[in-house]
Scaffold this motif. Structure first.
Motif, PDB file in Angstrom:
ATOM      1  N   GLY A 104     -14.110  -3.727  -1.681  1.00  0.00           N
ATOM      2  CA  GLY A 104     -15.057  -3.819  -0.374  1.00  0.00           C
ATOM      3  C   GLY A 104     -14.497  -4.982   0.589  1.00  0.00           C
ATOM      4  O   GLY A 104     -15.411  -5.363   1.479  1.00  0.00           O
ATOM      5  N   ASP A 134     -10.901   3.486   3.442  1.00  0.00           N
ATOM      6  CA  ASP A 134     -10.245   2.575   2.300  1.00  0.00           C
ATOM      7  C   ASP A 134      -8.827   2.468   2.600  1.00  0.00           C
ATOM      8  O   ASP A 134      -8.117   3.284   3.275  1.00  0.00           O
ATOM      9  N   TYR A 173       1.062  -1.023  -0.056  1.00  0.00           N
ATOM     10  CA  TYR A 173       0.049  -0.050   0.161  1.00  0.00           C
ATOM     11  C   TYR A 173       0.776   1.303  -0.174  1.00  0.00           C
ATOM     12  O   TYR A 173       2.088   1.279   0.539  1.00  0.00           O
ATOM     13  N   LYS A 175      -6.238   2.684   0.921  1.00  0.00           N
ATOM     14  CA  LYS A 175      -5.392   3.633   0.186  1.00  0.00           C
ATOM     15  C   LYS A 175      -5.543   4.798   0.722  1.00  0.00           C
ATOM     16  O   LYS A 175      -4.719   5.796   0.063  1.00  0.00           O
ATOM     17  N   GLN A 176      -6.462   5.301   1.559  1.00  0.00           N
ATOM     18  CA  GLN A 176      -6.919   6.651   1.940  1.00  0.00           C
ATOM     19  C   GLN A 176      -5.782   7.260   2.648  1.00  0.00           C
ATOM     20  O   GLN A 176      -5.013   6.311   3.677  1.00  0.00           O
ATOM     21  N   SER A 212      -0.487   5.833   3.946  1.00  0.00           N
ATOM     22  CA  SER A 212      -1.889   5.351   3.559  1.00  0.00           C
ATOM     23  C   SER A 212      -2.407   4.544   4.960  1.00  0.00           C
ATOM     24  O   SER A 212      -1.707   4.037   5.917  1.00  0.00           O
ATOM     25  N   ASP A 216     -10.666  -2.741   0.849  1.00  0.00           N
ATOM     26  CA  ASP A 216      -9.794  -2.508  -0.303  1.00  0.00           C
ATOM     27  C   ASP A 216     -10.750  -1.874  -1.217  1.00  0.00           C
ATOM     28  O   ASP A 216     -11.863  -1.758  -1.046  1.00  0.00           O
ATOM     29  N   GLU A 217     -10.330  -1.989  -2.501  1.00  0.00           N
ATOM     30  CA  GLU A 217     -11.064  -1.115  -3.503  1.00  0.00           C
ATOM     31  C   GLU A 217     -12.517  -1.858  -3.902  1.00  0.00           C
ATOM     32  O   GLU A 217     -13.278  -1.518  -4.457  1.00  0.00           O
ATOM     33  N   ARG A 267     -15.976   2.479   8.005  1.00  0.00           N
ATOM     34  CA  ARG A 267     -14.778   1.918   7.593  1.00  0.00           C
ATOM     35  C   ARG A 267     -14.095   2.936   6.669  1.00  0.00           C
ATOM     36  O   ARG A 267     -14.518   4.327   6.468  1.00  0.00           O
TER      37      ARG A 267
END
Length: 469
Positions: free
Chosen positions: A258, A231, A150, A233-234, A154, A255-256, A229
């Motif tokens: 869900g 993400d 990642y 990568k946030q 993040s 993850d992207e 929740r």
């Protein structure tokens, strides 16, 4: 009998406190640890540090001489808690890891939660990190590699991979029995996550709700359908603001697609907030975020010299404005005496406004919606402060030099300077932020230069006009 037996009883009897009444590290404790390390007294050292929290053990490592740090770890062996390495400065940790055997690091990392292990490994050279990962068992290696993939900074880098996830058709009784019978549970958790067969997050159940519900009730009946929740990568700073805004204790990391991949805990967020605040404070002072108190002289020189050079260039700009009024200064020495006062007042006022603005931008309290309102407010503040201190400084100038006109000149100049300082202190960070330039790093020299140039030009220009110099 182990080699440390001769030193062990005295240390145990003394029972040295690690911190004194003021919370500072006890120098006698550090001296005792140093003595045990020098004498290779493993048992004595173990008796001295066995009750220390990882944070205190990290503080002890920083207090020791560089050569003694890896020796402490080697002497303690399996009893050394590698979580202590997450509590030390980056430069100290890197130096320690370079001195340790790879096998020692591997064994230490295996005992850590994934987020702590990632924190230690992410700053290593790619070659050293790969060597450590290759020696880990497959399951542990995969978990660490997934987190390391990642982006830096993040949520995926900070998340804990250890969590409890159950299917929605389980009963409360099944879930409780599962937790009682499973040995490899997370050390700390506040909620149970609910997932489908594909690992997608469906909901969550807080522990208090779980324990208050009858055993036959299914998890699906009591779960929260919209769990907190974030993400994977946030950016960490955005996640920290979410925790702060909604008073969260934990949140699922997905993850992207869900799928549930980890959990963020409030203790991780505290570290993120501390790191962000540390970076902002250093940036406002023109210091690189990576500079630590333990850095060498050369590292600190490299860290600070770039912004000192920028400040030098900006100072030359300010000096050039003074040069335009060289004849005026020669004719009236009082101008040279009073000029630094105007510059100092403007610089301080600009720094005050800039600090509040940069902080508001960092916390997202200042944006397009309220920018003009805040700018107008700061202008009024600059005007009021300018008038107030102009009258005070005008009185001082009159008493000092006996010239009423000089008091009027410097008063007018101070009003102009403080208004410019207020405007520059808020507009410059806003403009830099608009162009995705970190305002904490770049605002200082620009605001200082603008207030100096405006202050010098206003004071000397008004004086030249007023007195016909």
């Amino acid at each position: 009998m182990e080699n440390g037996s001769s030193l062990h009883p005295p240390l145990a009897a003394i029972a040295l406190a690690f911190r004194d009444a003021e919370g500072e590290i006890n120098s006698d404790f550090v001296a005792a640890a140093t003595k045990a390390i020098a004498a290779d007294e493993a048992a004595a050292l173990r008796a001295l540090v066995e009750d220390l929290h990882p944070s205190d053990l990290g503080a002890l490592l920083e207090a020791l001489e560089p050569d003694d740090r890896p020796r402490l770890i080697e002497l303690l062996g399996p009893d050394f808690n590698f979580a202590a390495l997450t509590e030390v400065d980056d430069s100290v940790r890197e130096d320690i890891l370079e001195e340790l055997e790879t096998e020692t690091v591997v064994e230490g990392v295996r005992e850590l939660d994934v987020d702590d292990a990632v924190y230690i490994l992410e700053d290593l050279d790619a070659e050293d990190r790969a060597e450590i990962l290759d020696k880990l068992p497959a399951m542990e290696r995969v978990a660490l590699q997934r987190s390391l993939e990642y982006p830096e900074g993040s949520a995926g880098r900070r998340m804990q991979a250890e969590l409890i996830a159950v299917p929605p058709f389980w009963t409360v009784g099944q879930t409780i029995d599962f937790m009682r019978e499973t040995e490899d549970l997370p050390s700390t958790f506040y909620e149970i996550f609910v997932i489908d067969p594909g690992g997608h997050l469906l909901g969550s159940v807080p522990l208090d709700r779980l324990l208050r519900t009858k055993r036959p009730v299914t998890i699906n009946e009591i779960m929260t359908d919209e769990p907190d929740r974030v993400d994977a990568k946030q950016p960490q700073d955005e996640v920290a603001r979410i925790f702060q805004r909604y008073n969260l204790v934990s949140a699922a990391v997905v993850d992207e697609s869900g799928r549930l991949v980890g959990v963020m805990m409030v203790d991780d967020i505290v570290d993120v907030i501390e790191d962000e605040a540390d970076a902002e404070i250093k940036a406002l002072g023109g210091v690189q975020s990576g500079e630590e108190i333990s850095d060498s002289v050369w590292d600190i020189v490299k860290s600070r010299s770039s912004w000192l050079f920028v400040n030098l260039c900006m100072a030359i700009v300010g000096a050039s404005v003074i040069g335009l009024f060289e004849e005026s200064l020669q004719k009236m020495v009082a101008l040279a005496v009073l000029m630094p006062i105007v510059s100092s007042m403007g610089g301080n006022a600009g720094t005050q406004t800039m600090t509040v603005t940069v902080r508001a931008l960092a916390t997202r309290d200042l944006g397009r919606g309220n920018a003009w309102r805040v700018i107008r407010r700061e202008l009024v503040v600059g005007l009021v402060n300018g008038i107030t201190f102009a009258m005070l400084l005008a009185g001082v100038a009159i008493l000092w030099f006996g010239l009423a006109q000089l008091g009027a000149v410097i008063g007018l100049a101070l009003v102009v300077t403080l208004i410019a300082a207020a405007l520059g202190g808020i507009v410059i960070p806003l403009i830099l932020n608009r162009f995705d330039i970190d305002p904490a790093v770049s605002s200082g020299p620009l605001v200082t230069t603008i207030t100096d140039v405006v202050g010098f030009f206003a004071f000397l220009g008004i004086a030249t006009f007023w007195f016909g110099l």
